[in-house]
Design a protein around this motif. Structure first.
Motif, PDB file in Angstrom:
ATOM      1  N   MET A   1       0.852  -1.180   0.000  1.00 18.52           N
ATOM      2  CA  MET A   1       0.000   0.000   0.000  1.00 18.52           C
ATOM      3  C   MET A   1       0.896   1.240   0.000  1.00 18.52           C
ATOM      4  N   ASN A   2       0.593   2.155  -0.874  1.00 20.04           N
ATOM      5  CA  ASN A   2       1.346   3.403  -0.833  1.00 20.04           C
ATOM      6  C   ASN A   2       0.585   4.451  -0.030  1.00 20.04           C
ATOM      7  N   LYS A   3       1.307   5.462   0.398  1.00 19.82           N
ATOM      8  CA  LYS A   3       0.713   6.476   1.274  1.00 19.82           C
ATOM      9  C   LYS A   3      -0.392   7.267   0.589  1.00 19.82           C
ATOM     10  N   VAL A   4      -0.274   7.472  -0.718  1.00 14.81           N
ATOM     11  CA  VAL A   4      -1.311   8.211  -1.441  1.00 14.81           C
ATOM     12  C   VAL A   4      -2.628   7.441  -1.391  1.00 14.81           C
ATOM     13  N   PHE A   5      -2.574   6.152  -1.621  1.00 13.19           N
ATOM     14  CA  PHE A   5      -3.778   5.326  -1.566  1.00 13.19           C
ATOM     15  C   PHE A   5      -4.363   5.322  -0.155  1.00 13.19           C
ATOM     16  N   MET A   6      -3.498   5.125   0.844  1.00 16.26           N
ATOM     17  CA  MET A   6      -3.979   5.049   2.225  1.00 16.26           C
ATOM     18  C   MET A   6      -4.580   6.388   2.661  1.00 16.26           C
ATOM     19  N   THR A   7      -3.957   7.474   2.275  1.00 18.39           N
ATOM     20  CA  THR A   7      -4.480   8.798   2.604  1.00 18.39           C
ATOM     21  C   THR A   7      -5.818   9.023   1.910  1.00 18.39           C
ATOM     22  N   GLY A   8      -5.920   8.617   0.659  1.00 15.40           N
ATOM     23  CA  GLY A   8      -7.164   8.752  -0.090  1.00 15.40           C
ATOM     24  C   GLY A   8      -8.292   7.960   0.526  1.00 15.40           C
ATOM     25  N   TYR A   9      -7.996   6.779   1.017  1.00 15.90           N
ATOM     26  CA  TYR A   9      -9.027   5.963   1.657  1.00 15.90           C
ATOM     27  C   TYR A   9      -9.543   6.674   2.905  1.00 15.90           C
ATOM     28  N   TYR A  10      -8.628   7.123   3.755  1.00 15.53           N
ATOM     29  CA  TYR A  10      -9.012   7.822   4.984  1.00 15.53           C
ATOM     30  C   TYR A  10      -9.840   9.057   4.641  1.00 15.53           C
ATOM     31  N   GLN A  11      -9.359   9.859   3.701  1.00 15.94           N
ATOM     32  CA  GLN A  11     -10.060  11.092   3.332  1.00 15.94           C
ATOM     33  C   GLN A  11     -11.430  10.795   2.732  1.00 15.94           C
ATOM     34  N   GLY A  12     -11.536   9.721   1.992  1.00 18.95           N
ATOM     35  CA  GLY A  12     -12.824   9.329   1.419  1.00 18.95           C
ATOM     36  C   GLY A  12     -13.852   9.026   2.493  1.00 18.95           C
ATOM     37  N   VAL A  13     -13.430   8.352   3.547  1.00 17.79           N
ATOM     38  CA  VAL A  13     -14.342   8.071   4.656  1.00 17.79           C
ATOM     39  C   VAL A  13     -14.792   9.379   5.295  1.00 17.79           C
ATOM     40  N   THR A  32     -11.316   3.655  12.396  1.00 19.05           N
ATOM     41  CA  THR A  32     -11.722   2.241  12.450  1.00 19.05           C
ATOM     42  C   THR A  32     -11.803   1.633  11.057  1.00 19.05           C
ATOM     43  N   MET A  33     -12.339   2.372  10.110  1.00 14.50           N
ATOM     44  CA  MET A  33     -12.472   1.836   8.757  1.00 14.50           C
ATOM     45  C   MET A  33     -11.104   1.682   8.089  1.00 14.50           C
ATOM     46  N   THR A  34     -10.210   2.625   8.326  1.00 14.79           N
ATOM     47  CA  THR A  34      -8.872   2.545   7.737  1.00 14.79           C
ATOM     48  C   THR A  34      -8.097   1.376   8.332  1.00 14.79           C
ATOM     49  N   ILE A  35      -8.168   1.217   9.644  1.00 12.35           N
ATOM     50  CA  ILE A  35      -7.493   0.075  10.279  1.00 12.35           C
ATOM     51  C   ILE A  35      -8.013  -1.225   9.690  1.00 12.35           C
ATOM     52  N   GLN A  36      -9.330  -1.366   9.607  1.00 10.62           N
ATOM     53  CA  GLN A  36      -9.909  -2.601   9.088  1.00 10.62           C
ATOM     54  C   GLN A  36      -9.481  -2.849   7.646  1.00 10.62           C
ATOM     55  N   HIS A  37      -9.549  -1.832   6.821  1.00  8.61           N
ATOM     56  CA  HIS A  37      -9.204  -1.974   5.404  1.00  8.61           C
ATOM     57  C   HIS A  37      -7.739  -2.351   5.235  1.00  8.61           C
ATOM     58  N   LEU A  38      -6.858  -1.668   5.937  1.00  9.85           N
ATOM     59  CA  LEU A  38      -5.430  -1.925   5.765  1.00  9.85           C
ATOM     60  C   LEU A  38      -5.007  -3.250   6.373  1.00  9.85           C
ATOM     61  N   ARG A  39      -5.638  -3.652   7.467  1.00  8.03           N
ATOM     62  CA  ARG A  39      -5.322  -4.970   8.030  1.00  8.03           C
ATOM     63  C   ARG A  39      -5.770  -6.064   7.076  1.00  8.03           C
ATOM     64  N   HIS A  40      -6.941  -5.873   6.458  1.00 14.18           N
ATOM     65  CA  HIS A  40      -7.431  -6.843   5.472  1.00 14.18           C
ATOM     66  C   HIS A  40      -6.469  -6.932   4.281  1.00 14.18           C
ATOM     67  N   ALA A  41      -5.832  -5.822   3.951  1.00 14.59           N
ATOM     68  CA  ALA A  41      -4.875  -5.791   2.835  1.00 14.59           C
ATOM     69  C   ALA A  41      -3.503  -6.327   3.231  1.00 14.59           C
ATOM     70  N   GLY A  42      -3.351  -6.701   4.503  1.00 21.80           N
ATOM     71  CA  GLY A  42      -2.094  -7.302   4.939  1.00 21.80           C
ATOM     72  C   GLY A  42      -1.043  -6.322   5.419  1.00 21.80           C
ATOM     73  N   VAL A  43      -1.431  -5.098   5.678  1.00 16.99           N
ATOM     74  CA  VAL A  43      -0.485  -4.104   6.170  1.00 16.99           C
ATOM     75  C   VAL A  43      -0.231  -4.361   7.659  1.00 16.99           C
ATOM     76  N   ALA A  44       1.020  -4.271   8.071  1.00 14.99           N
ATOM     77  CA  ALA A  44       1.397  -4.519   9.462  1.00 14.99           C
ATOM     78  C   ALA A  44       0.773  -3.480  10.396  1.00 14.99           C
ATOM     79  N   ILE A  45       0.430  -3.929  11.589  1.00 16.95           N
ATOM     80  CA  ILE A  45      -0.213  -3.054  12.567  1.00 16.95           C
ATOM     81  C   ILE A  45       0.657  -1.838  12.874  1.00 16.95           C
ATOM     82  N   THR A  46       1.951  -2.046  13.026  1.00 19.00           N
ATOM     83  CA  THR A  46       2.829  -0.903  13.333  1.00 19.00           C
ATOM     84  C   THR A  46       2.852   0.098  12.187  1.00 19.00           C
ATOM     85  N   THR A  47       2.779  -0.375  10.973  1.00 17.58           N
ATOM     86  CA  THR A  47       2.742   0.514   9.812  1.00 17.58           C
ATOM     87  C   THR A  47       1.446   1.310   9.801  1.00 17.58           C
TER      88      THR A  47
END
Length: 88
Positions: A1-13, A32-47
């Motif tokens: 996941m790149n930061k642009v995508f992750m930022t866009g997801y958060y901002q979209g919510v 909560t939605m960003t954590i759930q989405h990124l964990r489902h995508a396999g991103v590490a919790i610390t990241t």
């Protein structure tokens, strides 16, 4: 996941959250939605934590409250937040 995508997801919510929610509840929903989405995508919790706190500047207490929750717990929290928007 790149930061642009992750930022866009958060901002979209944030952008599609019900107007009846307070800013704090919108942030809680987005976290909560960003954590759930990124964990489902396999991103590490610390990241995920570092991204939300350091890049998005989300409230660290909110992030820490939800970062260890499983998918069911995150979905329950999201449902409770959204129910609050429509029950007031």
């Amino acid at each position: 996941m790149n930061k642009v995508f992750m930022t866009g997801y958060y901002q979209g919510v944030v952008e599609v959250a019900p107007a009846a929610l307070s800013a704090a509840k919108v942030e809680e929903l987005a976290v909560t939605m960003t954590i759930q989405h990124l964990r489902h995508a396999g991103v590490a919790i610390t990241t995920i934590h570092d991204f939300l706190v350091d890049e998005i500047h989300a409230n660290e207490r909110v992030v820490n409250r939800y970062i260890g929750d499983n998918a069911d717990q995150l979905e329950t929290a999201q449902a409770q937040i959204l129910a609050g928007a429509f029950n007031n």
